[in-house]
Design an enzyme around this catalytic site. Structure first.
Site, PDB file in Angstrom:
ATOM      1  N   GLY A 200       0.782  -1.226   0.000  1.00  0.00           N
ATOM      2  CA  GLY A 200       0.000   0.000   0.000  1.00  0.00           C
ATOM      3  C   GLY A 200       0.811   1.271   0.000  1.00  0.00           C
ATOM      4  O   GLY A 200       0.264   2.367   0.108  1.00  0.00           O
ATOM      5  N   GLY A 202       2.481   2.390  -2.504  1.00  0.00           N
ATOM      6  CA  GLY A 202       2.404   3.055  -3.807  1.00  0.00           C
ATOM      7  C   GLY A 202       3.376   2.523  -4.850  1.00  0.00           C
ATOM      8  O   GLY A 202       3.717   3.241  -5.791  1.00  0.00           O
ATOM      9  N   LYS A 203       3.790   1.279  -4.705  1.00  0.00           N
ATOM     10  CA  LYS A 203       4.745   0.719  -5.669  1.00  0.00           C
ATOM     11  C   LYS A 203       4.104   0.566  -7.047  1.00  0.00           C
ATOM     12  O   LYS A 203       4.666   1.007  -8.059  1.00  0.00           O
ATOM     13  CB  LYS A 203       5.256  -0.644  -5.170  1.00  0.00           C
ATOM     14  CG  LYS A 203       5.966  -0.546  -3.830  1.00  0.00           C
ATOM     15  CD  LYS A 203       6.464  -1.891  -3.352  1.00  0.00           C
ATOM     16  CE  LYS A 203       5.356  -2.857  -3.000  1.00  0.00           C
ATOM     17  NZ  LYS A 203       4.530  -2.410  -1.852  1.00  0.00           N
ATOM     18  N   HIS A 418      -8.693   2.586  34.776  1.00  0.00           N
ATOM     19  CA  HIS A 418      -7.541   2.071  34.027  1.00  0.00           C
ATOM     20  C   HIS A 418      -7.109   3.070  32.946  1.00  0.00           C
ATOM     21  O   HIS A 418      -5.936   3.448  32.873  1.00  0.00           O
ATOM     22  CB  HIS A 418      -7.920   0.715  33.406  1.00  0.00           C
ATOM     23  CG  HIS A 418      -6.834   0.065  32.618  1.00  0.00           C
ATOM     24  ND1 HIS A 418      -6.092  -0.988  33.118  1.00  0.00           N
ATOM     25  CD2 HIS A 418      -6.355   0.303  31.383  1.00  0.00           C
ATOM     26  CE1 HIS A 418      -5.203  -1.361  32.211  1.00  0.00           C
ATOM     27  NE2 HIS A 418      -5.352  -0.593  31.137  1.00  0.00           N
ATOM     28  N   GLU A 419      -8.075   3.510  32.161  1.00  0.00           N
ATOM     29  CA  GLU A 419      -7.743   4.451  31.076  1.00  0.00           C
ATOM     30  C   GLU A 419      -7.304   5.802  31.640  1.00  0.00           C
ATOM     31  O   GLU A 419      -6.385   6.425  31.113  1.00  0.00           O
ATOM     32  CB  GLU A 419      -8.929   4.632  30.133  1.00  0.00           C
ATOM     33  CG  GLU A 419      -9.400   3.360  29.426  1.00  0.00           C
ATOM     34  CD  GLU A 419      -8.290   2.635  28.682  1.00  0.00           C
ATOM     35  OE1 GLU A 419      -7.361   3.288  28.188  1.00  0.00           O
ATOM     36  OE2 GLU A 419      -8.341   1.395  28.609  1.00  0.00           O
TER      37      GLU A 419
END
Ligand code: ADP
Ligand code: MG
Ligand code: ZN
Length: 595
Positions: A200, A202-203, A418-419
């Site tokens: 992905g 862009g090759k 926790h967050e």
């Protein structure tokens, strides 16, 4: 699909036709053979015509044949085992007998139709099957595609954010445009270029752009097809592809997924792999046979340059190597700008900020992101795509779709703390990554999420930075410990991440006094002192995070409560609730996604 429908239609038409041709042949009503024999015996038959076992004829006076009413003209079939003396009886009765050769029953054109149609059908079915099993090159699939299907050729303007790779390909364009200029001077021009980079990036796009810029035909094939092909097909397809390209020269041949056939020939066992190898050999033979004046450039693409056979990289083959890296912050921004050229954006869309929250994403991901955001806006029937469309799109892509799960109030509260613990350490710890967003909306398999990201692209990490990062990762568990005095399994991913970082610090980056500045292989078993060093570093970070949260318990509570009320807090709200007065950075690079 179309072909299968067509085949079914032809088959149906054929059966109808055949039934008519075969069925229409009997002029009289069908009667049992026994009835016919009785009528012969009683002298009621004028004339018969035979063709093989079929007998038709005319009675003298009509015969009652049940449902069919009375029958004058009749037809019947002689049982094959009946060895009776039919002819003798007919002659005895003075019946006129005419025999015909059976194959003459239908006119020639009918015969042809009936025999040819099944053959044609069979062939079409075979063609269909072959074309489905990716062998379809002889059957109308076009190899050359210089245009992108939108009626316009791809150019370098369609490629953004990978300027270095682009710059390396520019000279190919000049060579393709003016091959004579180079051949006149006997200059050694490139024949093979290898593009390597993650999926992905862009090759394919770049290869097409080279062809488009130079205005030359683009012949492409994907090497992975060959591993499924029958023996010899790959090689013959390669030959025909190179022949066509030479005829159309100057031209580009693009071979995608080169690693599918170009792996080092260590352990190739299956027939698919062996077919891949013959195909590869054919490609190399063709490339070796090029002369400088052929004007054909072969571009190969792979995301596994490390596994490629070294034979591929010899001079005269894929001897140029162009690395296509995932875009950095500026590159992501440029790609976003390119893909939003035709998307109406609301004023609140800040592409710089979108770019900042999408580290690790390649061009294809970013295009997908823009597309998802546009779809969201279209679903709401809006004229413009807003900032929160991008946020939703990003969350969807990174985290899976939002979904409702049943969680108990206790779990929810624990998740909030926790967050909040992660977030607060991120806000307070100097050097730790600032918080971008906190959420306790469950997504995928995670109950909550804290995004953190540093202020700029980073490639080298200081020990202080790594420790701050680990403190942030441990902040969730430390908050649970502090508030509920017990820990849960919810921190598994955090711990895994932290352990990995600590192991790297000790074994790879020489950041422990116990081991010193020595680097060991990544997977090597750690020595006892090294394991002890890992544990010491993690414990220190954990204690530090725990202490920091304990000293700021009021902030932690406020953050958790706000989260329980609002479910998500963005950066500004989080800092405000926590009362952390700090300059809020604009740019970001790494997203820490924390289950
Ligand atoms: P690869 O061949 O490296 O896997 P592709 O060239 O097939 O990647 O990329 C798929 C699509 O993603 C492209 O058609 C283009 O729309 C978009 N894309 C990828 N990289 C870029 C880039 N650098 N600039 C603009 N668009 C890009
Ligand atoms: Mg590709
Ligand atoms: Zn966590």
């Amino acid at each position: 699909m179309f072909l299968s429908v067509a085949i079914v239609a032809v088959a149906a038409a054929y059966s109808v036709l055949a039934l008519q041709l075969l069925g229409d042949d009997s002029p009289g009503a069908e009667i049992p053979y026994s009835v016919f024999r009785e009528e012969v015996a009683s002298g009621n038959v004028v004339r018969v015509e035979t063709s093989g076992d079929s007998v038709s004829g005319v009675f003298v006076s009509p015969v009652d044949a049940g449902d069919d009413g009375t029958v004058l003209e009749f037809t019947t079939v002689r049982p094959s085992f009946a060895d009776d003396d039919l002819l003798g009886d007919l002659v005895d009765q003075g019946v006129e007998v005419e025999a015909r050769v059976p194959s003459n029953r239908n006119p020639l054109w009918q015969q042809l139709l009936l025999t040819l149609v099944p053959v044609v059908l069979l062939v079409s079915v075979l063609v269909w099957i072959f074309s489905r099993s990716s062998m379809g090159m002889r059957f109308g699939r076009s190899d050359a595609q210089a245009w992108d299907g939108r009626g316009r050729s791809t150019t370098f303007d369609d490629v953004a954010g990978i300027d270095e790779a682009k710059a390396e390909l520019v000279e190919l364009v000049d060579f393709l445009r003016n091959p004579e200029r180079y051949s006149r001077l006997g200059a050694d021009v490139p024949r093979g270029v290898l593009l390597s980079g993650p999926p992905g990036t862009g090759k394919t796009l770049l290869a097409r752009a080279v062809a488009g810029e130079a205005g030359v035909p683009f012949f492409s094939m994907s090497a992975s097809e060959f591993t499924e092909m029958l023996v010899g097909v790959g090689a013959s397809r390669v030959r025909s592809l190179f022949r066509k390209a030479k005829e159309a020269a100057p031209a580009i041949i693009f071979i995608d997924e080169l690693d599918a056939i170009g792996r080092a020939r260590a352990a190739q066992g299956s027939s698919g792999e062996r077919e891949g190898e013959t195909t590869l050999n054919q490609i190399l033979t063709e490339m070796d046979g090029f002369s400088n004046t052929d004007g054909v450039i072969v571009i190969g693409a792979t995301n596994r340059p490390d596994v490629l056979d070294s034979a591929l990289r010899r001079p005269g083959r894929f001897d140029r190597h162009v690395v296509v890296s995932p875009p950095d912050l500026a590159g992501r921004r440029a790609i976003l700008e390119l893909h939003t050229r035709e998307v109406p954006l609301a004023a609140d869309v800040d592409l710089q900020r979108v770019a900042a929250t999408t580290p690790g994403m390649a061009g294809a991901d970013l295009r997908n992101l823009v597309n998802e955001a546009a779809i969201t806006a279209a679903r709401d029937d809006r004229d413009r795509v807003r900032g929160d469309d991008f946020l939703r799109s990003l969350e969807k892509i990174v985290l899976g779709t939002e979904r409702a799960v049943v969680i108990t109030p206790v779990e929810r509260r624990r998740t909030a703390y926790h967050e909040a613990g992660h977030a607060l350490v991120g806000m307070l710890q100097p050097g730790a990554d600032p918080v971008r967003k906190i959420s306790i909306i469950p997504r995928g398999r995670s109950l909550g999420v804290t995004y953190q990201s540093p202020d700029s692209d980073r490639y080298v990490f200081t020990e202080a930075y790594l420790r701050g990062r680990m403190m942030g990762l441990l902040g969730g568990r430390a908050a649970e410990q502090l508030v509920f005095d017990e820990v849960t399994t919810g921190a598994e991913d955090d711990l895994e991440h932290v352990t990995r970082l600590a192991r790297m610090m000790v074994a790879r980056w020489g950041m422990s006094s116990e081991i010193g500045p020595v680097s060991h292989p990544v997977d090597a078993e750690l020595s006892d002192p090294a394991t002890a060093a890992v544990r010491r570093i993690i414990t220190e970070c954990y204690e530090a995070a725990h202490g920091l949260l304990a000293r700021n318990r009021d902030r932690l509570d406020r953050l958790a409560e706000a989260l329980l009320a609002a479910e998500t807090l963005d950066q500004d709200a989080a800092y405000e609730v926590a009362g952390v007065v700090d300059e809020i950075p604009d740019d970001a690079m790494v997203v820490v996604v924390d289950p």
